[in-house]
Design an enzyme around this catalytic site. Structure first.
Site, PDB file in Angstrom:
ATOM      1  CE1 TYR A 110     -27.432  21.330 -18.456  1.00  9.51           C
ATOM      2  CE2 TYR A 110     -28.318  24.140 -18.301  1.00  9.51           C
ATOM      3  CZ  TYR A 110     -27.147  22.724 -18.215  1.00  9.51           C
ATOM      4  OH  TYR A 110     -25.591  23.012 -17.853  1.00  9.51           O
ATOM      5  CG  ASN A 149     -34.861  27.698 -15.541  1.00  8.52           C
ATOM      6  OD1 ASN A 149     -34.656  28.232 -15.204  1.00  8.52           O
ATOM      7  ND2 ASN A 149     -36.069  26.880 -15.730  1.00  8.52           N
ATOM      8  CG  ASP A 150     -31.028  26.436 -17.089  1.00 16.62           C
ATOM      9  OD1 ASP A 150     -31.482  26.121 -16.418  1.00 16.62           O
ATOM     10  OD2 ASP A 150     -30.807  25.689 -18.139  1.00 16.62           O
ATOM     11  CB  VAL A 151     -30.436  32.772 -19.551  1.00  9.80           C
ATOM     12  CG1 VAL A 151     -29.752  31.645 -20.619  1.00  9.80           C
ATOM     13  CG2 VAL A 151     -31.895  32.802 -19.804  1.00  9.80           C
TER      14      VAL A 151
END
Lengths: 466, 102
Positions: free
Chosen positions: A432, A392-394
């Site tokens: 996160y 997700n965040d990457v």
């Protein structure tokens, strides 16, 4: 210390340096690990057999049984653990190392300073013992919390102003320790107070940290265990402990810096600052809107089947779902159909540095197919389909174009440059700190909802029918 | 302060080793490829189990009647050896996986 023992320690120290060096190269890594292990064995056996003074047999029996019990437990854990659980395991072992250092600190405190001492110890010895207790304790509880969070038995807990509380506690801890050292006290109560405060700090230090930040925490704790070992080495004037501990300490610190860089954080902000904290997330006011396009396994299969270049982006979701074998099957199937498949590995994908590499190696993915971030980013515009599995965040473009985002500036995989994007996720739940990912609302993105293993299995069977 | 300076001067060798070891650690790890980060970390983790040497020394130097020191030492040895054996064994297992493909 006998000359023989000194020489054995010297040999062990050299094997640590050489072993660590070899561990850094793919061809020699296995031998390097073995070299260090042999050195460690030499140091342990030498310490037991070449004791300076006469030691009662009962103590030898106790040491022998402790080693037998612990050795068997360690061996069984190492053989049984699943590769997806590596981050948990490293944390757990870290905690054990820290606990060992803190127990040594307690015994030495009693012997040198407290009830059992005949004369006052020097301030430097007290300072060393106190440092061993503090760092050992922080590592112990910190690692256990990391372990519990990684295996899902503990959630992120964020108190309001927890940063402030933690920083005050940290400063208090240092002041308390200085006070004890300067006072040159023989009070066991103060020592146990310090022990308790350190244990609490280790707990609070890791508790608020979100899952995606775990790689940094694990390498930091790893480094701390090394430092704890080195400090006990100073206490005994023991070179093998000192050098071994410091090597781990500085190596762990290097990895910590590497992880920080990969997430665009400074180490100071990791330790004292807003670390994946709610305070930061609140700052990202921009909400991402738009519609999400859902897709099915059969549509995705068609898309993949008629592509030339496909890039797979694995993330923690892959590990959670134990989908590393299915994804390899998918990759082989596509390759047999003439599709060029590669994996894009972000440095902090997963829950520890290099986690994805280990998982994919477990399922026999070819080493050459794993491409690091900087090498694969230029090739996304020529990529027909990117398949994001549990990451997700990457892959969040906010890192490039939303200065208010907490992850702004973090290097990411530029998957939005590809022609089509398929994202497999269990739900729309953000990563996160609750950051929305505009990639999911991108025109080119199709969402394939479901558990990674189930979704990929379905994808594989659809492809087989084509 | 005097005591501190005295500690440094009487342990000068120790400080030389300490500082050189820090640099060696940095240099050894500086250019390790991402693919090896996990094995490296668990290998380094096993090395930090060297603290067991201290735990053994605690037990060797204890009076057989000193049950507190002996039991704390015993636990320290058990935890230390789990760290050592488990750490090296699991690193070996992991590297085995990297190896079999070639």
């Amino acid at each position: 210390m006998s000359i023989t023992l000194s020489i054995l320690y010297l040999i062990a120290t050299v094997t640590f340096v050489v072993g660590l060096k070899m561990l850094g190269h793919p061809e020699t890594a296995k031998k390097g690990n073995l070299t260090s292990a042999i050195g460690m064995g030499v140091a342990i056996v030498g310490t037991i057999l070449l004791a300076e003074k006469e030691v009662p047999t009962i103590i030898y029996i106790l040491i022998g049984s402790a080693i037998a019990v612990g050795g068997i437990i360690g061996w069984i854990i190492a053989i049984k653990v699943e590769m997806t659980k590596m981050p948990e395991l490293v944390s757990l072992f870290n905690g054990f190392g820290g606990a060992s250092a803190l127990l040594i600190g307690i015994v030495e405190f009693n012997k040198n300073i407290g009830v059992d001492s005949s004369e006052k110890a020097s301030i430097s010895i007290i300072a060393t013992i106190i440092a061993a207790i503090i760092i050992g304790s922080i590592t112990f509880t910190g690692s256990l919390v990391a372990w519990a969070k990684l295996n899902g038995s503990m959630n992120d807990i964020r108190f309001p102003k927890y940063n402030l509380i933690n920083n005050i506690l940290f400063i208090g801890l240092v002041a308390f320790a200085t006070y004890i050292a300067v006072l040159n006290t023989d009070s066991a109560i103060l020592m146990y107070g310090l022990l308790a405060a350190s244990l609490v700090y280790g707990f609070l230090f890791v508790v608020p940290i979100g899952g995606a930040d775990m790689p940094v925490v694990i390498s930091l704790l790893n480094s701390l265990t090394g430092i704890a070992a080195a400090i006990t080495g100073i206490l005994y004037n023991n070179m093998v402990m000192l050098v071994g501990g410091i090597l781990v300490g500085s190596a762990g610190l290097i990895l910590t810096f590497a992880m920080c860089k990969a997430m665009n954080r400074s180490l100071a902000s990791v330790i004292f600052g807003a670390f994946g904290g709610a305070d930061v997330a609140a700052g990202s006011g921009s909400t991402v809107g738009g519609t999400v396009k859902k897709t099915s396994a059969s549509d995705s299969a068609v898309l993949l089947n008629y592509s030339d270049n496909v890039v797979i982006v694995p993330g923690y979701g892959l590990a959670v779902a134990q989908a590393q074998h299915v994804i390899h099957e998918l990759e082989e199937l596509l390759t047999s159909k003439g599709v060029n498949v590669k994996y894009a590995i972000h440095p902090v994908a997963g829950r520890m540095p290099g986690h994805m590499n280990v998982l994919l190696a477990e399922s026999n993915v070819d080493y050459d197919k794993l491409v690091e971030m900087d090498d694969i980013n230029p090739s996304f515009p020529n990529t027909d389909v990117v398949l994001v599995v549990g990451a997700n965040d990457v892959v969040n473009p906010a890192a490039h174009n939303d200065p208010s985002s907490p992850i702004y500036g973090m290097p990411i995989l530029d998957v939005e440059n590809a022609k089509h994007i398929i994202v497999n996720k269990r739900s729309m739940k953000p990563g996160y700190a609750g950051i929305e990912n505009e990639l999911f609302f991108n025109q080119k993105t199709n969402m394939l909802f479901g558990d990674a293993k189930d979704a990929l299995t379905e994808l594989v069977s659809e492809l087989k029918n084509m | 302060m005097d005591q501190f300076l005295e500690f440094i001067s009487s342990n000068l060798q120790l400080f030389y080793i300490l500082i050189l070891a820090i640099f060696i650690g940095f240099e050894l790890i500086k250019n390790v490829p991402t693919v090896l980060h996990t094995p490296l970390m668990s290998g380094a983790n096993a090395l930090s189990g060297v603290v067991i040497v201290g735990a053994i020394l605690v037990m060797l130097q204890s009076n057989p009647e000193d049950y507190l020191a002996l039991s704390l030492g015993f636990i320290a040895v058990v935890l230390g050896i789990i760290n050592v054996v488990g750490g090296f064994a699991v690193t070996d297992r992991m590297l085995q996986m990297f190896k079999k493909k070639k």
